[in-house]
Design an enzyme around this catalytic site. Structure first.
Site, short mmCIF file in Angstrom:
data_model
loop_
_atom_site.label_atom_id
_atom_site.label_comp_id
_atom_site.label_asym_id
_atom_site.label_seq_id
_atom_site.Cartn_x
_atom_site.Cartn_y
_atom_site.Cartn_z
N HIS A 88 2.43 -5.28 0.20
CA HIS A 88 3.35 -4.18 0.39
C HIS A 88 4.77 -4.68 0.69
O HIS A 88 5.75 -4.03 0.32
CB HIS A 88 2.87 -3.25 1.49
CG HIS A 88 1.74 -2.36 1.07
ND1 HIS A 88 0.88 -1.75 1.96
CD2 HIS A 88 1.33 -1.97 -0.16
CE1 HIS A 88 -0.02 -1.04 1.29
NE2 HIS A 88 0.24 -1.16 0.00
N HIS A 128 -1.62 -0.39 -11.43
CA HIS A 128 -0.89 -1.58 -10.99
C HIS A 128 -0.81 -2.64 -12.08
O HIS A 128 0.26 -3.21 -12.35
CB HIS A 128 -1.55 -2.18 -9.74
CG HIS A 128 -1.25 -1.43 -8.49
ND1 HIS A 128 -0.03 -1.48 -7.87
CD2 HIS A 128 -2.03 -0.62 -7.73
CE1 HIS A 128 -0.05 -0.73 -6.77
NE2 HIS A 128 -1.25 -0.20 -6.67
#
Length: 422
Positions: A262, A397
């Site tokens: 992240h 993703h």
């Protein structure tokens, strides 16, 4: 696809300049799209196993449906066969069985015998992806996409956006009561992506300003003062919850500690926001680049090859010591995307090195040439694992990782694809 990179910033030898590399990216993206097509079920899209098959009792997952609708809508904009009907299917599912007709908003899956999953709680994380899917489908010209976007934004804005805090709230009961005593970085991170896409599609700059407010609080305020360590879990008063999910270190959305993947994902979102603001008005805060650079450096230092093997691990504790050593595919995809964004933005050779290093890792360890698709997770020795993620459910993703190097930092995916020569 015509290249729209700031080419003067790139080293002459950059992979991003190489036609063969761009063809390789394109081929990998199309392989991922083809692998995921069997995920269609009557009520949306469902997870696939390692061989690309549905389980006998496979049911639609709303987050997966929204993500795949977004992907197939953007792919349809590139003129790839089979993608437009799948985007249309996704929009129909989000307007139909996954939608709460009584109270509005979306469930995580279709109700079974009238009972929705997860007690019917409405999650910001899901609603951000519904809005993203709708915005991409609008650009692709999918039937029903415009009313889906209008409804999704009305719900997301009215129930989830906190004007006072400058962030999105986390979750509610089905009837919008019982707000959760939680503020999460993860849902707000994906909200930044959606806000930028929505601003491009609707022409409403307020959505970019909301993205900036989120980034200001979670990154420029909270993370920057802690050396760009991105804390994930807070209560509604913004008290850090250091022990949150200590007993669930492998939770797939809210794991204990911090997630280096992240850190780097925020990094490229900041660069994309900077580019979006510059396109809008010619002005953007200078700290967006500084913070993006700090996040990438900290994320890679915290997570890459911490145990002697390549790859970005899942989580670390508050001292940046590894907690879950496994390497999810999405962490590698986001690290690569961040390296590409920094390379485009700065031209620094360090980011060319990282861009190549991460793609080499993905190619040698994660691309499954026996059963196709990407292996979703590897253990600390880079062997296939399913501690956090089972099967090969995620297209979002991996596929975006094959497309982002081909696009400018702004506008957002669907709008950028629609504006480029094919």
């Amino acid at each position: 696809m015509a290249e729209a990179l700031p080419s003067l910033m790139l080293p002459a030898s950059s992979w991003l300049r190489a036609a063969a590399h761009r063809r390789w990216l394109d081929a990998q993206g199309q392989r991922l799209l083809d692998f995921s097509k069997p995920a269609r079920v009557p009520d949306g899209f469902a997870p696939l196993d390692d061989d690309g098959r549905l389980s006998a009792d496979a049911g639609a997952d709303a987050i997966l449906t929204a993500r795949m609708t977004h992907v197939y809508a953007v792919a349809a904009g590139r003129g790839l066969p089979g993608c437009f009907p799948l985007a249309t299917h996704g929009v129909a599912a989000l307007l139909g069985p996954l939608r709460d007709e009584r109270h509005g908003g979306w469930f995580t899956g279709p109700p079974a015998d009238g009972v929705p999953p997860d007690g019917g709680r409405k999650q910001c994380y899901l609603h951000a992806f519904v809005a993203l899917a709708a915005s991409s489908a609008v650009v692709a010209g999918v039937d029903g996409a415009r009313p889906l976007l209008e409804e999704a934004l009305a719900v997301w804005e009215h129930h989830f956006w906190s004007e006072e805090e400058g962030v999105f709230r986390e979750s509610f009961a089905a009837d919008w009561s019982d707000e959760e005593n939680y503020r999460g970085a993860n849902a707000n991170m994906h909200a930044v992506e959606t806000c930028m896409a929505v601003a491009d599609v609707t022409g409403r700059p307020v959505w970019r300003q909301r993205a900036l407010r989120i980034v200001e609080r979670i990154i420029h305020d909270l993370a920057r003062r802690n050396n760009y360590d991105v804390a994930e879990h807070f209560d509604r008063n913004w008290t850090l919850l250091k022990d949150f999910n200590r007993d669930k270190p492998t939770d797939d959305l809210r794991p204990f500690g911090m997630t280096p993947g992240h850190f780097v994902e925020w990094s490229h979102l900041l660069l994309k926001l900077e580019a979006a603001l510059l396109r809008e008005s010619g002005r953007a805060p200078a700290w967006l680049l500084d913070d993006a650079t700090g996040l990438f450096q900290r994320g890679m230092a915290a997570g890459w090859a911490r145990d002697g093997q390549p790859g970005l691990l899942y989580t670390v504790d508050w001292n940046l010591e590894p907690v879950v050593h496994n390497r999810p595919h999405w962490c590698q995809a986001e690290a690569m995307t961040s390296a590409a964004a920094l390379l485009k933005r700065t031209g620094h050779r360090e980011y060319e090195h990282w861009y190549r290093t991460i793609w080499d890792y993905i190619d040698l360890y994660m691309i499954d040439r026996r059963r196709d698709g990407w292996i979703q997770e590897l253990d600390r020795d880079n062997h296939p694992s399913e501690v956090v993620y089972a099967g090969k459910a995620d297209l979002y993703h991996a596929w975006q990782a094959t497309l982002t190097p081909l696009l400018p930092l702004a506008p957002s995916f669907a709008t950028a694809v629609a504006s480029l020569d094919q």
